[in-house]
Scaffold this active site. Structure first.
Site, short mmCIF file in Angstrom:
data_model
loop_
_atom_site.label_atom_id
_atom_site.label_comp_id
_atom_site.label_asym_id
_atom_site.label_seq_id
_atom_site.Cartn_x
_atom_site.Cartn_y
_atom_site.Cartn_z
N LYS A 280 -5.82 -53.78 21.31
CA LYS A 280 -6.33 -54.20 22.63
C LYS A 280 -7.17 -53.10 23.29
CE LYS A 280 -5.76 -57.58 25.69
NZ LYS A 280 -5.69 -59.00 25.30
N ASP B 236 -10.24 -60.83 25.10
CA ASP B 236 -10.50 -60.95 23.67
C ASP B 236 -11.63 -61.94 23.37
OD1 ASP B 236 -8.40 -59.22 23.56
OD2 ASP B 236 -6.93 -60.72 22.94
N HIS C 85 9.37 -38.19 16.80
CA HIS C 85 8.32 -39.21 16.81
C HIS C 85 7.07 -38.72 17.56
CE1 HIS C 85 10.57 -42.52 15.02
NE2 HIS C 85 11.62 -41.93 15.56
N GLY D 51 12.33 -46.01 10.48
CA GLY D 51 12.94 -47.30 10.19
C GLY D 51 14.41 -47.27 10.53
N GLU E 39 4.31 -40.09 17.63
CA GLU E 39 3.47 -41.23 18.02
C GLU E 39 3.80 -41.79 19.40
OE1 GLU E 39 5.90 -41.16 15.89
OE2 GLU E 39 6.86 -43.09 15.54
N CYS F 112 10.44 -39.37 10.72
CA CYS F 112 11.84 -39.80 10.86
C CYS F 112 12.37 -40.33 9.52
CB CYS F 112 11.97 -40.82 11.98
SG CYS F 112 13.65 -41.03 12.54
N TYR F 113 12.60 -41.63 9.38
CA TYR F 113 13.04 -42.17 8.09
C TYR F 113 12.08 -41.74 6.98
CZ TYR F 113 14.58 -45.59 4.60
OH TYR F 113 15.05 -46.19 3.47
#
Ligand code: XMP
Length: 518
Positions: free
Chosen positions: A374, A232, A174, A57, A176, A84-85
């Protein structure tokens, strides 16, 4: 055991990467949900996740109004990974010290393993090292009692911490983001080994679950769905058809602003091959009349969106006993419409979809894709046997060619643009570039320029080609397509499309440009 019985809770502190955490967890075949950081403790208990991830964050943990979790969260006995945060919060909660770093660390760093890297880093390091992506201003200076440091970088002596006994882990970098190669191993290890999830979240099981839930929700009622031909709505239609067969009716509105032969393709795929009931509404004249004389991009969007709703309602009224309106809403739409705590991004363009249908339609909403990202929708589309070209097609905006014809929309312009666009896309397919880029299309410029063809002077319109590469469509780079390919596309368009004597290539990135021209 069903696919939702194991789940990871991600508490969002406003990092731009939070959605990526969720995607990595899903890639580990475990269901997860994103919730605001201040989710009620009772609600968390009731939700009963196998693990909790605290996101990064923008704030500092020592700020007066720094976002925090409820203190007792760490006493629930649920494994926690702070990123992180999230790691700084964890460290501070247990009595560690977080301070501003002398120098903000942003970019690649080499993570070095301690002698025993601990369970979180199982299989992550190669020769005791691995590159990671850092983006932080603060760092943990003193770790809390009961914790140990499990890795470091040159600038961050405390790059990851653990308390194995209590199953608490923190990483300063990070894992991710794509810039951390093999970062997915860390997320996978956390959810599967530390949180002991087995990995139920697979395309086959997601389909089974969705089909069962649709049947249960809908019973013997009738459902209508606005089919656009995009990924979609196509996947939603296929799933619902599988679940309830003929109780589904799709409405496909041809607004005259579609790509070449698009309507026929949609009918061929759904009505002919899959036996879905599709009502095709030819509304080209109505759209062109409504748009006549209008040059303002936002007004054009509004006119197209409103007329779509009118026509959809007219058709829906004709379908006896339709009680459900099905939509291809996906998880990022749900997250975005819930609104971040940090405030919503400015509305640059008003994007519309069937989500804008008015309340008085009194239809119940059926949204079978609303938990999916997606890439998961695509995986399901493939599993359901939808054609590759439909599953992997580039995004096409709701207002269609209406925002790719600059200024006033006319049939003459739409016809020219359709032909130019079809040549462009065909060449991208045959050269193998279509699947390498994120979105490509032609744009019609209502200006004329001078040219020469044979012995004669010409005075005709300009087509601009756009191709971009992007992960999230929020930022994008223009694609460096090979000159030989561009050259072939340009000469084919000028030779084959009457009314065009000049082709330009758009070399603007987003920002400051946008992907669509209007
Ligand atoms: P921009 O032009 O804002 O586009 O950079 C970002 C992505 O959104 C798509 N787009 C739309 N999609 N209705 C939609 O459903 C719209 O009005 C609309 N406008 C832009 C665009 O094609 C790109 O993928």
């Amino acid at each position: 055991m069903n696919i939702h019985s194991e789940k990871i809770l991600i508490l969002d502190f406003g990092s731009q990467y939070t959605q990526l955490i969720a995607r990595r967890v899903r890639e580990a075949h475990v269901y997860c949900e994103l919730h605001p950081f201040d989710m009620d403790l009772e609600a968390i208990r009731e939700y009963s996740p196998q693990g909790i991830i605290l996101s990064g964050g923008p704030k500092s943990v020592y700020d007066a109004e720094a976002p925090a979790v409820e203190e007792a969260l760490f006493d629930l006995g649920i494994p926690v990974l702070g990123i992180c945060y999230g790691m700084q919060l964890l460290a501070r909660h247990f009595g560690g010290k977080v301070v501003p770093a002398g120098k903000r660390e942003y970019g690649h760093a080499d993570l070095m393993s301690k002698s025993t890297p601990g369970p979180l880093f199982d299989g992550f390091f190669i020769d005791g090292k691995s590159p990671v992506w850092m983006s932080h201003g603060d760092h943990v200076e003193k770790i809390p009692d009961g914790f140990e440091v499990i890795s470091q970088t040159d600038n961050a002596p405390v790059a990851a911490i653990q308390n194995v006994e209590r199953n608490l882990y923190g990483v300063q970098f990070h894992p991710e983001v794509n810039h951390t190669p093999r970062g997915e191993i860390i997320v996978d290890t956390f959810v599967r080994k530390i949180c002991r999830c087995k990995g139920q979240w697979t395309p086959g099981k997601i389909i089974e679950d969705a089909v069962a839930r649709i049947r249960e929700q809908v019973g013997t009622d009738k459902v209508i769905l606005g089919l656009s031909g995009g990924v979609d709505s196509s996947v939603a239609a296929t799933l619902i058809k599988r679940a309830i067969g003929d109780q589904l009716t799709c409405v496909f509105v041809d607004n005259g602003l579609l790509r070449l032969a698009e309507g026929d393709q949609v009918m061929a795929t759904f009505a002919e091959n899959m036996g879905v009931k599709v009502i095709r509404v030819d509304a080209e004249d109505r759209f062109l009349q409504a748009l006549a004389g209008e040059t303002d991009p936002e007004q054009k969007r509004r006119i197209i969106g409103n007329l779509f709703i009118d026509i959809f309602e007219e058709e829906a009224a004709r379908i006896a006993n339709a009680i459900w309106l099905a939509q291809g809403t996906i998880y990022p739409d749900v997250i975005e419409s819930a609104g971040g705590k940090t405030g919503k991004a400015q509305n640059i363009k008003s994007h519309h979809n069937v989500g804008g249908l008015p309340d008085y339609m009194k239809l119940k909403l059926l949204e079978p894709l609303k938990e999916l990202f997606k890439d998961e929708v695509r995986a399901i589309g493939e599993e359901l046997g939808l054609p590759h070209q439909m599953v992997w097609r580039h995004p096409f905006p709701g207002p269609g060619l209406g925002v790719r014809i600059l200024g006033e929309v006319k049939k003459e312009y739409a016809d020219i643009l359709r032909q130019a666009d079809a040549i462009y896309i065909e060449e991208l397919y045959t050269s193998g570039y279509y699947d390498k880029i994120s979105q490509a299309f032609a744009v019609f410029l209502p200006v004329k320029s001078v040219g020469v063809m044979g012995d004669g002077r010409t005075y005709e319109y300009v087509i601009s080609l756009r191709a971009v590469e992007t992960k999230d469509f929020m930022t994008a780079d223009w694609s460096k397509l090979p000159y030989a390919l561009l050259s072939r596309i340009s000469s084919r368009i000028i030779n084959e499309v009457r009314g065009v004597n000049r082709v330009a290539y758009d070399i603007s990135s987003k920002p400051p440009s946008t992907i669509e021209w209007e």
